[in-house]
Design a protein around this motif. Structure first.
Motif, PDB file in Angstrom:
ATOM      1  N   LYS A  83      42.954  77.925  52.899  1.00  0.00           N
ATOM      2  CA  LYS A  83      43.923  77.002  53.140  1.00  0.00           C
ATOM      3  C   LYS A  83      44.344  76.674  54.452  1.00  0.00           C
ATOM      4  N   GLY A  84      43.948  77.692  55.356  1.00  0.00           N
ATOM      5  CA  GLY A  84      44.103  77.396  57.168  1.00  0.00           C
ATOM      6  C   GLY A  84      42.996  77.122  57.493  1.00  0.00           C
ATOM      7  N   ALA A  85      41.742  76.946  56.830  1.00  0.00           N
ATOM      8  CA  ALA A  85      40.230  76.764  57.403  1.00  0.00           C
ATOM      9  C   ALA A  85      40.155  77.342  58.624  1.00  0.00           C
ATOM     10  N   ARG A  86      40.413  78.956  58.512  1.00  0.00           N
ATOM     11  CA  ARG A  86      40.288  79.814  59.395  1.00  0.00           C
ATOM     12  C   ARG A  86      39.467  80.949  59.025  1.00  0.00           C
ATOM     13  N   GLY A  87      38.644  81.684  60.012  1.00  0.00           N
ATOM     14  CA  GLY A  87      38.183  83.111  59.645  1.00  0.00           C
ATOM     15  C   GLY A  87      37.803  83.785  60.832  1.00  0.00           C
ATOM     16  N   ARG A  88      37.541  85.238  60.251  1.00  0.00           N
ATOM     17  CA  ARG A  88      37.050  86.116  61.429  1.00  0.00           C
ATOM     18  C   ARG A  88      36.045  86.952  60.872  1.00  0.00           C
ATOM     19  N   VAL A  89      35.007  87.523  61.785  1.00  0.00           N
ATOM     20  CA  VAL A  89      33.969  88.445  61.341  1.00  0.00           C
ATOM     21  C   VAL A  89      34.044  89.473  62.536  1.00  0.00           C
ATOM     22  N   SER A  90      34.490  90.933  62.104  1.00  0.00           N
ATOM     23  CA  SER A  90      34.678  91.622  63.046  1.00  0.00           C
ATOM     24  C   SER A  90      34.260  92.877  62.583  1.00  0.00           C
ATOM     25  N   ARG A  91      33.960  94.107  63.428  1.00  0.00           N
ATOM     26  CA  ARG A  91      33.719  95.399  62.980  1.00  0.00           C
ATOM     27  C   ARG A  91      35.216  96.215  62.591  1.00  0.00           C
ATOM     28  N   THR A  92      35.336  97.085  61.578  1.00  0.00           N
ATOM     29  CA  THR A  92      36.384  97.707  61.171  1.00  0.00           C
ATOM     30  C   THR A  92      37.008  98.348  62.480  1.00  0.00           C
ATOM     31  N   GLY A  93      38.277  98.284  62.644  1.00  0.00           N
ATOM     32  CA  GLY A  93      39.050  98.956  63.625  1.00  0.00           C
ATOM     33  C   GLY A  93      38.838  97.784  64.892  1.00  0.00           C
ATOM     34  N   GLU A  94      38.267  96.823  64.922  1.00  0.00           N
ATOM     35  CA  GLU A  94      38.153  95.979  66.012  1.00  0.00           C
ATOM     36  C   GLU A  94      39.361  94.907  65.617  1.00  0.00           C
ATOM     37  N   GLU A  95      40.293  94.498  66.432  1.00  0.00           N
ATOM     38  CA  GLU A  95      41.273  93.394  65.963  1.00  0.00           C
ATOM     39  C   GLU A  95      40.546  92.216  66.687  1.00  0.00           C
ATOM     40  N   ALA A  96      40.177  91.334  65.728  1.00  0.00           N
ATOM     41  CA  ALA A  96      39.499  89.917  66.328  1.00  0.00           C
ATOM     42  C   ALA A  96      40.757  88.838  65.717  1.00  0.00           C
ATOM     43  N   ARG A  97      40.873  87.675  66.365  1.00  0.00           N
ATOM     44  CA  ARG A  97      41.784  86.633  66.041  1.00  0.00           C
ATOM     45  C   ARG A  97      41.086  86.044  64.918  1.00  0.00           C
ATOM     46  N   MET A  98      41.844  85.042  64.256  1.00  0.00           N
ATOM     47  CA  MET A  98      41.319  84.178  63.384  1.00  0.00           C
ATOM     48  C   MET A  98      40.946  82.849  64.273  1.00  0.00           C
ATOM     49  N   ARG A  99      39.802  82.401  63.771  1.00  0.00           N
ATOM     50  CA  ARG A  99      39.007  81.239  64.591  1.00  0.00           C
ATOM     51  C   ARG A  99      39.096  79.942  63.645  1.00  0.00           C
ATOM     52  N   PRO A 100      38.993  78.821  64.095  1.00  0.00           N
ATOM     53  CA  PRO A 100      38.751  77.684  63.161  1.00  0.00           C
ATOM     54  C   PRO A 100      37.300  77.786  62.479  1.00  0.00           C
ATOM     55  N   ILE A 135      28.327  77.650  57.891  1.00  0.00           N
ATOM     56  CA  ILE A 135      29.631  77.633  58.316  1.00  0.00           C
ATOM     57  C   ILE A 135      29.690  77.965  59.814  1.00  0.00           C
ATOM     58  N   ASP A 136      30.764  77.480  60.451  1.00  0.00           N
ATOM     59  CA  ASP A 136      30.777  77.929  61.834  1.00  0.00           C
ATOM     60  C   ASP A 136      32.265  78.622  61.842  1.00  0.00           C
ATOM     61  N   ILE A 137      32.469  79.726  62.373  1.00  0.00           N
ATOM     62  CA  ILE A 137      33.659  80.502  62.832  1.00  0.00           C
ATOM     63  C   ILE A 137      33.709  80.817  64.136  1.00  0.00           C
ATOM     64  N   GLY A 138      34.620  79.878  64.816  1.00  0.00           N
ATOM     65  CA  GLY A 138      34.878  79.855  66.094  1.00  0.00           C
ATOM     66  C   GLY A 138      33.218  79.264  66.732  1.00  0.00           C
ATOM     67  N   PRO A 139      32.865  80.132  67.682  1.00  0.00           N
ATOM     68  CA  PRO A 139      31.606  79.628  68.212  1.00  0.00           C
ATOM     69  C   PRO A 139      30.322  80.154  67.511  1.00  0.00           C
ATOM     70  N   ARG A 140      30.392  80.783  66.347  1.00  0.00           N
ATOM     71  CA  ARG A 140      29.284  81.567  65.707  1.00  0.00           C
ATOM     72  C   ARG A 140      29.100  80.945  64.366  1.00  0.00           C
ATOM     73  N   ARG A 141      27.693  80.621  64.003  1.00  0.00           N
ATOM     74  CA  ARG A 141      27.080  79.996  62.873  1.00  0.00           C
ATOM     75  C   ARG A 141      26.882  81.058  61.992  1.00  0.00           C
ATOM     76  N   PHE A 142      27.503  80.970  60.753  1.00  0.00           N
ATOM     77  CA  PHE A 142      26.829  81.863  59.617  1.00  0.00           C
ATOM     78  C   PHE A 142      26.363  81.090  58.629  1.00  0.00           C
ATOM     79  N   ILE A 143      25.341  81.716  57.780  1.00  0.00           N
ATOM     80  CA  ILE A 143      24.789  81.241  56.471  1.00  0.00           C
ATOM     81  C   ILE A 143      25.409  82.252  55.481  1.00  0.00           C
ATOM     82  N   LEU A 144      26.048  81.599  54.507  1.00  0.00           N
ATOM     83  CA  LEU A 144      26.807  82.416  53.253  1.00  0.00           C
ATOM     84  C   LEU A 144      26.189  81.804  52.049  1.00  0.00           C
ATOM     85  N   LEU A 145      25.911  82.943  51.143  1.00  0.00           N
ATOM     86  CA  LEU A 145      25.456  82.862  49.723  1.00  0.00           C
ATOM     87  C   LEU A 145      26.026  83.516  49.024  1.00  0.00           C
TER      88      LEU A 145
END
Length: 165
Positions: free
Chosen positions: A104-121, A134-144
């Motif tokens: 709904k917010g078109a946001r996401g984050r990918v981080s390690r457990t215990g690491e506090e990462a902020r949500m990015r566009p 998809i791009d989450i912030g400056p990083r590009r991911f492929i999802l399946l």
């Protein structure tokens, strides 16, 4: 100590240069500024353009043709992206990696457990069948999406991982 010596030598050479320049100048001499330089015009030379198009330049056997430009239509991913993001909305994890997708917010984050990462566009770049780029912030991911979870690769991941809810 060496730095001080080098600085003193540099300062002395600057002063010596100034003294030598002043001593070579005549008392009644006037120093005028340099005249402004003439700049070349940045527009095309019409004669060269005509020669290029006529084929006379470089001994071309026939004149060059101007090809019509084609209009490229980009796919509209809005509806498809919304449905895809709704399927993968939520918190996913695999070992020490946690991925959070907020559709709904078109946001996401990918981080390690215990690491506090902020949500990015989150930007959907392409959807092809079940696979999405998809791009989450400056990083590009492929999802399946997979029956047991979600396969994810790219970004800062060393290898593809299988995420579960």
């Amino acid at each position: 100590m060496r730095g001080f010596i080098y600085a003193a030598i540099a300062a002395g050479s600057v002063i010596l240069t100034i003294v030598l320049l002043k001593s070579n100048m005549k008392k009644d001499a006037v120093q005028l500024p340099l005249p402004p330089s003439k700049q070349k015009a940045h527009s095309r030379d019409p004669d060269v353009t005509k020669e290029l198009l006529s084929g006379k330049l470089f001994g071309s056997p026939k004149p060059l043709e101007r090809l019509p430009t084609a209009r490229v239509e980009l796919p509209d991913l809005t509806a498809e992206a919304g449905a895809y993001l709704a399927k993968i909305d939520g918190k996913w994890s695999a070992g020490s990696i946690v991925a959070v997708i907020d559709a709904k917010g078109a946001r996401g984050r990918v981080s390690r457990t215990g690491e506090e990462a902020r949500m990015r566009p989150l930007t959907v770049r392409d959807i092809s069948g079940n696979m999405a780029v998809i791009d989450i912030g400056p990083r590009r991911f492929i999802l399946l999406p997979h029956p047991d979870g979600l396969l994810m690769s790219g970004g800062s991941l060393a290898e593809p991982i299988k995420l579960r809810r």
